[in-house]
Each structure stands twice: as C-alpha cells, then as structure tokens.
Write a protein that holds these residues in place. Structure first.
Motif, PDB file in Angstrom:
ATOM      1  N   LYS A 109       8.426  -3.367   2.866  1.00  0.00           N
ATOM      2  CA  LYS A 109       8.407  -2.233   1.947  1.00  0.00           C
ATOM      3  C   LYS A 109       7.024  -1.580   1.911  1.00  0.00           C
ATOM      4  CE  LYS A 109       7.418  -5.127  -2.129  1.00  0.00           C
ATOM      5  NZ  LYS A 109       7.967  -5.681  -3.387  1.00  0.00           N
ATOM      6  N   LYS A 110       6.978  -0.330   1.491  1.00  0.00           N
ATOM      7  CA  LYS A 110       5.721   0.412   1.444  1.00  0.00           C
ATOM      8  C   LYS A 110       4.891   0.073   0.207  1.00  0.00           C
ATOM      9  CE  LYS A 110       7.511   4.362   4.073  1.00  0.00           C
ATOM     10  NZ  LYS A 110       7.797   5.824   4.058  1.00  0.00           N
ATOM     11  N   ASP A 111       5.549  -0.348  -0.849  1.00  0.00           N
ATOM     12  CA  ASP A 111       4.852  -0.671  -2.088  1.00  0.00           C
ATOM     13  C   ASP A 111       4.335  -2.108  -1.989  1.00  0.00           C
ATOM     14  OD1 ASP A 111       3.857  -0.414  -4.622  1.00  0.00           O
ATOM     15  OD2 ASP A 111       5.759  -0.860  -5.625  1.00  0.00           O
ATOM     16  N   ILE A 112       3.218  -2.277  -1.257  1.00  0.00           N
ATOM     17  CA  ILE A 112       2.711  -3.607  -0.940  1.00  0.00           C
ATOM     18  C   ILE A 112       1.201  -3.556  -0.712  1.00  0.00           C
ATOM     19  CG2 ILE A 112       3.118  -3.301   1.537  1.00  0.00           C
ATOM     20  CD1 ILE A 112       3.910  -6.247   1.710  1.00  0.00           C
ATOM     21  N   TYR A 113       0.516  -4.641  -1.076  1.00  0.00           N
ATOM     22  CA  TYR A 113      -0.903  -4.780  -0.762  1.00  0.00           C
ATOM     23  C   TYR A 113      -0.995  -5.487   0.590  1.00  0.00           C
ATOM     24  CZ  TYR A 113      -5.858  -5.881  -1.280  1.00  0.00           C
ATOM     25  OH  TYR A 113      -7.217  -5.972  -1.094  1.00  0.00           O
ATOM     26  N   CYS A 114      -1.698  -4.879   1.537  1.00  0.00           N
ATOM     27  CA  CYS A 114      -1.734  -5.372   2.915  1.00  0.00           C
ATOM     28  C   CYS A 114      -3.174  -5.340   3.418  1.00  0.00           C
ATOM     29  CB  CYS A 114      -0.831  -4.492   3.775  1.00  0.00           C
ATOM     30  SG  CYS A 114      -0.461  -5.146   5.401  1.00  0.00           S
ATOM     31  N   ASP A 138       0.252  -7.181 -12.869  1.00  0.00           N
ATOM     32  CA  ASP A 138       1.633  -7.312 -13.345  1.00  0.00           C
ATOM     33  C   ASP A 138       2.662  -6.974 -12.277  1.00  0.00           C
ATOM     34  OD1 ASP A 138       0.671  -8.044 -15.832  1.00  0.00           O
ATOM     35  OD2 ASP A 138       0.793  -6.013 -16.668  1.00  0.00           O
ATOM     36  N   SER A 139       2.301  -6.076 -11.356  1.00  0.00           N
ATOM     37  CA  SER A 139       3.257  -5.619 -10.348  1.00  0.00           C
ATOM     38  C   SER A 139       3.365  -6.557  -9.152  1.00  0.00           C
ATOM     39  CB  SER A 139       2.867  -4.214  -9.855  1.00  0.00           C
ATOM     40  OG  SER A 139       1.566  -4.228  -9.288  1.00  0.00           O
ATOM     41  N   ILE A 140       2.526  -7.586  -9.105  1.00  0.00           N
ATOM     42  CA  ILE A 140       2.522  -8.504  -7.960  1.00  0.00           C
ATOM     43  C   ILE A 140       3.024  -9.874  -8.401  1.00  0.00           C
ATOM     44  CG2 ILE A 140       1.062  -9.674  -6.261  1.00  0.00           C
ATOM     45  CD1 ILE A 140      -0.641  -7.209  -6.110  1.00  0.00           C
TER      46      ILE A 140
END
Length: 356
Positions: A109-114, A138-140
């Motif tokens: 997915k695009k909504d990710i920390y990479c 909160d989002s992770i």
C-alpha cells in the motif's frame, strides 16, 4: 546513549538463507598458507561452511522470497504493514533505496513508512529501535524490519581473514504494540575515529571503482585483496569489541535493574567463534547462555546474524515460551548497540532456504 521503550514486542522472526553452501576445505588452496596452518585456524575461528548467494541474486530477492513465504502461510498480510525498514550495507542500487524496490515488487500500500538504514553488524538493534519509535504513532500498528546483506561479493577469495567467514542472508522481524506494558532497555554507541578498522575503501563517491581499485595486493598477513574488497584490521576490531561491549552490557543491565544471571540468553552478533567465546569469558557468561554456533554453519552475514542465531537456537521454543534476552551487535563505524527485552510466544520463528 541510553534508550527506553514501552509496550512494544517482537511477534515473529524469519531467517532466509541461500541454498549454496561453501565448505572451508573447498577454498583452502586459495590462501597462501599451509594446510596445517589453515586447519588450526578452522578450529579456533569456526571456519567450516557458509551460505552465499548465486551470481545475480540481491538482497531484495532474499527479502521478497521471505515475505512471500509469510504471505503464503498467512503469517503476515500485505495490508497490515504500516512500516517497512531495511537495514543493509549491500543495497541493490545507490538509488533508489532498496526498501522501495521491495515495496514496488510486492505491490504494498502507498500509506506506509518505507526507509533504508545504512548500518552493518550493529544494525539489528538499529532497525528495531526505528520500529519501536514508529509504533509511537497512532497510525502505525505493525512494522516489518528487514536485515539483509550479500557481502560475500565484496570479499577477496584470497583473503583468509574475511573470506571463510563471510556469508549472505536476510531476516524478517515483525514488531507490534504490546499492551502488557513490558519495558525494553537499549543502548547505542559510536566511535567514528575507528572507521578504517573495517571498511570497503573503494566503490563509493570518495573513491569510485576502477581497474586499479580491482587489483589484488598482498597485505602484511599474506592475504590478497583489492580496494574494492572488505578490509578488516582484525586486531583493532577484536580489541574494540573486548574493551567496549562488556562495559555497555554492564551499563544496560544496571539501567534495567537486572543481574547478569537473570538474563536467559545473550544473543550477540557472530563475527567468528573465537571472538564470541572470548567475549563470553570477559563477561562471565556461559557458552550455553551466549551461543557461538552460527558462523560455522552459515557464516557472518552482518546484521542478519542475531535474528538467525535466535531462530537457529530457539526457534521452536520461542513459539511457546518467553525469555529475557540481551541482544548486542558491534562492528564497522565503529558502532555497538544492545537491547534487553522479553521475547517469546511468537507467531513464527524459523529459518528457510532461499530458492532461485
């Protein structure tokens, strides 16, 4: 630097090891030493066998193979991954980051920390530290930490100091929030004045690779290597580890209010058998509590050694039991780091062979 994290845990560890196995005896004639000298070193250093990748295989291949294994076994879902961290010093490219290569090939997915982390033997705890920090958001909810290296390609076949020890591999560690409230204690230290103790001199922008940097030169110990190869000043690295690591662990345990005997296992980076045994002696820790059996079976794969050591020695037990474990990595930079944490009741903890 002392660190502290709360409400975080490891929920799974997977090691990925190349199928290609090289025996020390198969390469013994590459070195300008007598067989008697080399066989004596085999016993002391743990020279035996190592796993290395085939030509053309990169760290992204190893990581993707392992992640697909988890997806296929329903041990991990793509949509669950909120953070993807890769710790390596042998990336697929200078740019883009190999973490993004993996992200794209898997269609995450695009909504990710990479992100990639350029770190070597101390890198397992660096990756975990980053994951713990991300989980403060909160989002992770779930972070995948990848450790991978294929440094066998950067070792001279005529260098007995590094060649028989260097292996390849990858590891996948899943990190999540933990409502139990357990506290994780950590320490991170650096000494950049020692960068020359373990270095690949050529290949970067400071000294690009050329025909000249590929020429083999004999060093004072009788090893032949080029500027494109790993260059390790063994005595300096050994002295650094024996001097600094026991002090760091004493400080870590003191901060946690834990006695040395309270720790169930010391899972330390595995540069070679001799160094780990000497470190255990210096710390007053038994070999049973500080295993040293990785290099002789798989080789030294930099930051990958700690998670592989855990899965190799405690794999099945960690699915049902929980242990207080001290993790520590140390090497180029110079850098050394450690974590003290409960690990157990994992969803998975195993090592698999990479198949081309």
């Amino acid at each position: 630097m002392n660190l502290k994290f709360r409400n975080k845990k490891i929920t799974g560890i997977l090691g990925v090891i190349p199928e290609r196995e090289i025996l020390f005896e198969d390469e013994i004639d590459n070195y300008e030493f007598t067989r008697r000298q080399s066989m004596k070193l085999k016993l002391v250093m743990g020279f035996n066998k190592r796993r290395i990748v085939n030509e053309g295989t990169t760290i992204s291949d190893l990581c993707i193979f392992g992640l697909n294994y988890l997806f296929d076994k329903n041990l991990l879902k793509k949509e669950e991954i909120d953070g993807l961290i890769l710790v390596t010093q042998s990336p697929d490219y200078f740019m883009p980051s190999t973490c993004h290569v993996i992200h794209g090939r898997l269609g995450l997915k695009k909504d990710i920390y990479c992100s990639d982390i350029n770190q070597g033997c101390a890198g397992y705890s660096y990756g975990l530290n980053k994951a713990f920090m991300l989980l403060e958001q909160d989002s992770i909810k779930k972070v995948v930490v990848l450790n991978a290296d294929v440094l066998s390609r950067k070792v001279s076949k005529k260098d007995r100091s590094s060649g028989p020890l260097t292996g390849d591999g990858a590891a996948i560690t899943i990190v999540e929030n933990d409502p139990s409230g357990n506290t994780i204690y950590g320490a991170v230290k650096s000494d950049g004045s020692g960068v020359d103790a373990l270095i690949i001199p050529a290949g970067g922008f400071r000294l690009p690779s050329t025909a000249q940097t590929a020429e083999l030169v004999k060093d004072h110990a009788g090893n032949y290597k080029a500027l494109d190869h790993i260059d390790m000043k063994g005595d300096e690295v050994f002295n650094f580890v024996q001097r600094e690591v026991p002090l760091m662990i004493d400080e870590l345990l003191n901060n946690a209010g834990v006695n040395k005997d309270d720790v169930d296992y010391y899972m330390f980076h595995q540069p070679n058998k001799f160094m780990v045994k000497q470190l255990a002696n210096a710390m007053g820790v038994t070999n049973e509590k500080m295993p040293n059996n990785l290099v002789e079976n798989f080789g030294n794969s930099a930051s990958v050694t700690i998670p592989i050591l855990i899965s190799y020695n405690l794999g099945d037990r960690l699915k049902k039991e929980s242990f207080l474990v001290c993790l520590s990595g140390f090497g180029n930079g110079l850098s050394w780091s450690s974590l003290l944490m409960k690990i157990g009741n994992l969803d998975f903890c195993e090592t698999i062979d990479y198949e081309n």
